[in-house]
Design an enzyme around this catalytic site. Sequence first.
Site, PDB file in Angstrom:
ATOM      1  N   LYS A   1      11.016  -5.758   3.829  1.00  0.00           N
ATOM      2  CA  LYS A   1       9.537  -6.272   3.963  1.00  0.00           C
ATOM      3  C   LYS A   1       9.772  -7.703   4.424  1.00  0.00           C
ATOM      4  O   LYS A   1      10.849  -8.509   4.142  1.00  0.00           O
ATOM      5  CB  LYS A   1       9.077  -6.529   2.604  1.00  0.00           C
TER       6      LYS A   1
ATOM      7  N   SER B   1       0.500  -4.667  -0.775  1.00  0.00           N
ATOM      8  CA  SER B   1       0.796  -5.294   0.696  1.00  0.00           C
ATOM      9  C   SER B   1       2.041  -4.853   1.354  1.00  0.00           C
ATOM     10  O   SER B   1       2.274  -5.186   2.682  1.00  0.00           O
ATOM     11  CB  SER B   1       1.057  -6.674   0.333  1.00  0.00           C
TER      12      SER B   1
ATOM     13  N   SER C   1       1.853  -4.157  -5.346  1.00  0.00           N
ATOM     14  CA  SER C   1       2.188  -3.795  -3.786  1.00  0.00           C
ATOM     15  C   SER C   1       3.244  -2.806  -3.364  1.00  0.00           C
ATOM     16  O   SER C   1       3.347  -2.605  -2.300  1.00  0.00           O
ATOM     17  CB  SER C   1       2.355  -5.269  -3.223  1.00  0.00           C
TER      18      SER C   1
HETATM   19  N1  GLN Z   1      -3.464  -6.199  -4.047  1.00  0.00           N
HETATM   20  C1  GLN Z   1      -2.931  -7.192  -4.777  1.00  0.00           C
HETATM   21  C2  GLN Z   1      -3.308  -8.591  -4.158  1.00  0.00           C
HETATM   22  O1  GLN Z   1      -3.838  -8.682  -3.173  1.00  0.00           O
HETATM   23  C3  GLN Z   1      -1.254  -7.040  -5.117  1.00  0.00           C
HETATM   24  C4  GLN Z   1      -0.599  -7.671  -4.135  1.00  0.00           C
HETATM   25  C5  GLN Z   1       1.004  -7.707  -4.398  1.00  0.00           C
HETATM   26  O2  GLN Z   1       1.358  -7.009  -5.097  1.00  0.00           O
HETATM   27  N2  GLN Z   1       1.539  -8.444  -3.483  1.00  0.00           N
HETATM   28  O3  GLN Z   1      -2.827  -9.581  -4.641  1.00  0.00           O
END
Ligand code: GLN
Length: 476
Positions: A81, A157, A181
């Site tokens: 990532k 994400s 995410s």
């Molecule tokens: N969707 C969540 C957010 O927008 C979690 C994102 C993540 O785990 N990096 O913060």
Amino acid sequence: MNILDLTVKELSGAIAKKELNSVEITQAYLDAIEADHKNPKPINAYISVLSDLAIQSAKKADERIAKGNATPLTGIPVAIKDNMNIKGYPTTCGSDILTGYDTTYNAFVVEKLIGEHGMIPLGKANMDEFAMGSSTETSFYGITRNPYDRDRIPGGSSGGSAAAVAGKLAPAALGSDTGGSIRQPASLCGVVGLKPTYGTVSRYGLVAFASSLDQIGPLTHTVDDARMIFEALSAYDPKDSTSLDFQRKPMSLTGDIKGMKIGIPKEYFLDGMDKDVESVINATIKKLEDKGAKMVDISLPHTEYAVPTYYIVATAEASSNLERYDGVKYGKRDMDAKFLSDMYVRTRSGGFGEEVKRRIMLGTYVLSAGYYDAYYMKALKVRTLIKRDFEKAFEKTDAILTPVSPTPAFKIGEKTDDPIAMYLSDIFTISVNLAGIPAVSVPAGMTSAGLPIGAQVIGNLLAEETILNIAKAIEL
Ligand code: GLN
């Protein structure tokens, strides 16, 4: 044998038997990635493809294998990532503000997988900007598409990481999970995603979003593959002050769950729940019962406060962590500014996307004098209550089973104008990060339209072996 169909474990076996070498495996993936770029609706799993580095590393891996000092992961490609550093290459975090920034050191996880084990870095996977999002639609580098339906999002994400594995553009990937995410995109793309116990995997070299919640973990085709990569990642690192120093033991995954008690929290099964998700989770419960586990009704009473609590804690930490992107230290700088404060404002206003700016403002607000006690302190207290809910639940259960995402993959663009709807995508995953405990998303079924649905197994602190065993029982 099609190389792209093989799991990490199968690739490892083929390498050991000299049926395949790392250069041919790596080349097969690089070709697949290039072919995807020519598709009118590309998956677009990568922000950057590191072809030269990958081939160079594969040659070295083959030499090492020939000398007989390989590990089971040597020579196997992996997608990273794009919020984890590979020395000498850009880390963009999916943001324009890091344009022009080349990293100067390896993340701990990169040191482990690539340095120590000799895995092959295929490229940097696409992601929501600074890991803020649930759909990989906020990346400055364009959207990633779900390999199961290219008009739908892959989740986020870590959407690039999940889509890379599901779309056979990498046999495994690393993601990061702050509120879901790793697990949510894994669920939406039909792959396995493990969010380990906070502190088991070092965050050194991972760009911080919300430091008290962020954890790195693997996305893979199978539970066994997730175990292999997790075991390679999990180690004490003095460079991360939250790294846990304890004796790690190798896991044995049999899928034998006889006599295990699995909690079913009523707060995760609400009226009006998506019918496909409901029937997949019910079928999963039945499967686990058939294999000898006992389901226990439990309650996690503070669940309804998890999303608001998360959006105070996470934005507060993000506003502080993202202060460093000021046009001086990293990446982009606005060159038209006339004086210093103007340069800060113009660089940050132009370099960050809408969602990141929304969070910085929210986070700054909840930390400001006068609001700190009302919001931030209150959220920390609720966080403790959420943690205690789990502690209580684990007094009488070995693990907890829930859905991962309230719906299967949604259409591209469906939620981009409604941040609250987007935030609710993580309603089932966020509490786990607030409590610091581990959870895995494992493919559990499909909708009638052929979209994957995952089940989430949540464990007590350091109970990775237990949850992976249950995940394996679901997978088999
Ligand atoms: N969707 C969540 C957010 O927008 C979690 C994102 C993540 O785990 N990096 O913060």
